[in-house]
Enzyme design. Structure first.
Site, PDB file in Angstrom:
ATOM      1  CG  LEU A  17      -1.734  -1.342   1.398  1.00  8.83           C
ATOM      2  CD1 LEU A  17      -2.884  -1.003   2.519  1.00  8.83           C
ATOM      3  CD2 LEU A  17      -2.685  -1.510   0.053  1.00  8.83           C
ATOM      4  N   GLY A  20      -1.151   6.988   0.077  1.00  6.99           N
ATOM      5  CA  GLY A  20      -1.189   8.080   0.736  1.00  6.99           C
ATOM      6  C   GLY A  20      -0.480   9.354   0.086  1.00  6.99           C
ATOM      7  NE  ARG A  24       0.684  12.742   9.587  1.00  6.98           N
ATOM      8  CZ  ARG A  24       0.399  11.551  10.591  1.00  6.98           C
ATOM      9  NH1 ARG A  24       0.894  11.524  11.866  1.00  6.98           N
ATOM     10  NH2 ARG A  24       0.080  10.248   9.951  1.00  6.98           N
ATOM     11  N   GLY A 117       4.119   0.615   1.925  1.00  7.58           N
ATOM     12  CA  GLY A 117       5.474   1.297   1.202  1.00  7.58           C
ATOM     13  C   GLY A 117       6.103   2.220   2.047  1.00  7.58           C
ATOM     14  CD  GLU A 170      -7.145   1.438  12.956  1.00 16.43           C
ATOM     15  OE1 GLU A 170      -6.027   1.954  13.107  1.00 16.43           O
ATOM     16  OE2 GLU A 170      -6.758   0.456  12.318  1.00 16.43           O
ATOM     17  CB  ALA A 398      51.935  21.343 -10.341  1.00 15.78           C
TER      18      ALA A 398
END
Length: 525
Positions: A17, A20, A24, A117, A170, A398
């Site tokens: 899943l 979302g 946040r 996920g 929940e 150099a």
């Protein structure tokens, strides 16, 4: 990692899943595509799921679906298997998300695993342990749980007097007594396919009865229990493995924990890490025994470090290969190869295609790009080497520059073996310098140099006396020059004032009084 059985079944499907939005995170980047250990959160989850060799592997996306699709396309090559993308148009809860995944699959029999996920530390061993528990116990549903002293934010596991799992409540729907429960739901399950499909159908037909007004996957577990089906749980002893990411703070905490675990595994394998708190390695990095990592080292991508090599301090390498016994100090490198026993840095910049042979040297303030530098060849300092091939045993002076770009195309410089080039050289590509050739300081090499030849391009030095006093009169430089000249004239006058007068004879002489040639002249003619 949980103990697993070699007889644990492969799942019919794994559903990840990832729909979302992740508000946040306060980021324009989709939450599951934020990286830790060199891999997006979603990548960690899919890697773990793919290791179970499921018949079907489904990722459910909603927000940012196109970026997820693009990522999974690249991941398919990495995993050597395809991943199906299911779309959840509206985010109506975890039950709805899993239903979207199941609608994209054919009829299934056997176990179906559901995971997330944004839970990057959950490894394949733990998932395999959950499958084993599900099979051995003969469960219709098995949930992975863990315990925390404070489980705020998580759903709580409800059990009956015999300890059997009866439901999951929940956080928003829990009573004060239920909130005191320490065992929480990780959100990772194994369902028998028929139980899952039946529960999802019933869930969709019923009105949501929770504070969120969503279809909870947890209710499918409760339905199975009410139907008299066996529901079980497997407790994960390490809560970090089921920790999810919701904001940038949690992302940083889990990133640090992953790094701690990676370094711990490498140290147990024989790698010396001087300061683990200041050393970072990605999951794709490979380290041999007796590698030494100094503080400030960051190893990213598919970097490989061979036995006995020393990296750091203050070195960042991405997709680099470091040979046995090589030393790389205060260097930034990407896509470079360093041979055995070679030395790089400090303050070197290795760009893609930089290849240094065994026992070679790339020194201080040297940048190398798309260039092959042969065995034992040294580029010690202050030099840019781009689009070049240099043989073995050569030395580049150099402050040299390989001028590889003509404004339209990149051209290549070829320098042979055992070539010694002077300081402040400019190699204007395309140009070839043969084996054993030399070049003088300040040379601009525009034409090929034959083997064994000395290339010089500067003319004789010419001094224009008095230029500063005439053209820069009144400046500190002019004043200093005037004072130096006056001092030199005074010293010369003092040295000649007391010298005896020299008397020349009228006749020729081979000794005393013979005139000398002026300075810079010759005695010919």
């Amino acid at each position: 990692m949980l103990e697993t059985s070699p007889d644990a079944p492969n799942p019919a499907a794994v559903v990840v899943l990832a729909a979302g939005e992740g508000r946040r995170m306060r980021s324009s980047k989709l939450k599951v595509l934020h990286e830790i250990g060199g891999r997006p959160l979603l990548g960690h989850a899919v890697h773990a799921a793919a290791a179970l060799a499921p018949e079907h592997l489904v990722v459910v996306a909603g927000h940012g679906r196109e970026t997820v699709r693009d990522y999974l396309s690249g991941l398919a090559t990495e995993l050597s298997r395809s991943t199906l993308l299911a779309i959840q148009e509206q985010q109506l809860g975890t039950g709805h998300a899993v239903a979207c995944a199941m609608d994209s699959l054919p009829a299934l029999t056997g176990p179906v695993m559901v995971t997330y996920g944004d839970v990057p530390l959950l490894d394949s061993g733990t998932l395999r342990g959950l499958l084993t528990e599900h099979a051995v116990a003969g469960n219709a549903v098995t949930v992975l749980t863990a315990e925390l002293p404070d489980a705020t934010g998580y759903g709580r596991i409800l059990r009956d007097q015999d300890g059997a799992v009866t439901a999951i409540v929940e956080q928003r729907d829990a009573t004060p007594e239920q909130l005191a429960i320490r065992e929480f739901n990780s959100g990772v399950y194994v369902f028998e396919a028929d139980v899952l499909r039946d529960g999802l159908t019933r869930l969709a037909d019923a009105a949501p009865s929770n504070a969120q007004g969503e279809l909870y996957l947890t209710d499918v577990l409760g339905m199975a229990h009410q139907d008299g089906r066996r529901v079980g749980a497997l407790r994960c002893p390490d809560p970090w493995l089921v920790a999810g990411v919701n904001d940038q703070l949690q992302l940083s905490q889990i990133r640090a924990e992953l790094n701690r675990r990676l370094l711990g595994a490498w140290m147990r394998a024989g790698v010396t890490v001087v300061d683990p708190s200041n050393t970072w390695v990605d999951v794709g990095v490979r380290l041999a025994p007796d590698v030494l990592l100094h503080p400030g080292t960051q190893l990213h991508g598919a970097t490989t470090v061979s036995e006995g090599a020393q990296i750091g301090p203050d070195t960042t390498l991405t997709d680099c290969w470091i040979g046995q016994g090589a030393t790389v100090v205060r260097t930034h490198g990407t896509g470079a190869e360093i041979g055995a026993g070679a030395n790089v840095g400090p303050f070197a910049y290795l760009r893609p295609g930089a290849r240094l042979g065994d026992h070679g040297k790339i020194g201080t303030f040297v940048e190398v790009k798309n260039a092959e530098i042969g065995r034992g060849t040294k580029v010690p300092h202050l030099t840019y080497v781009g689009d070049a091939t240099i043989g073995e045993g050569s030395n580049i002076g150099a402050s040299s520059v390989f001028v590889n770009y003509d404004g339209v195309t990149k051209n290549r410089t070829t320098i042979g073996s055992y070539v010694k080039t002077g300081s402040d050289n400019t190699f204007v590509a395309p140009v070839t310098i043969g084996d054993g050739a030399y070049s003088g300081a300040g040379t601009v090499v525009r034409n090929d140099v034959p083997p064994g030849a000395l290339a010089v391009s500067a003319g004789e030095q010419r001094n224009i006396e008095g230029w500063v006093m005439r053209r820069r009169a009144g400046t500190p430089s002019a004043l200093a020059a005037e004072q130096a000249i006056e001092k030199a004239n005074t010293e010369q006058s003092s040295s000649t004032a007391g010298a005896p007068e020299q008397v020349l004879s009228d006749g020729p002489s081979d000794t005393v009084g013979a005139p000398t040639a002026p300075r810079g002249g010759n005695d010919l003619g």
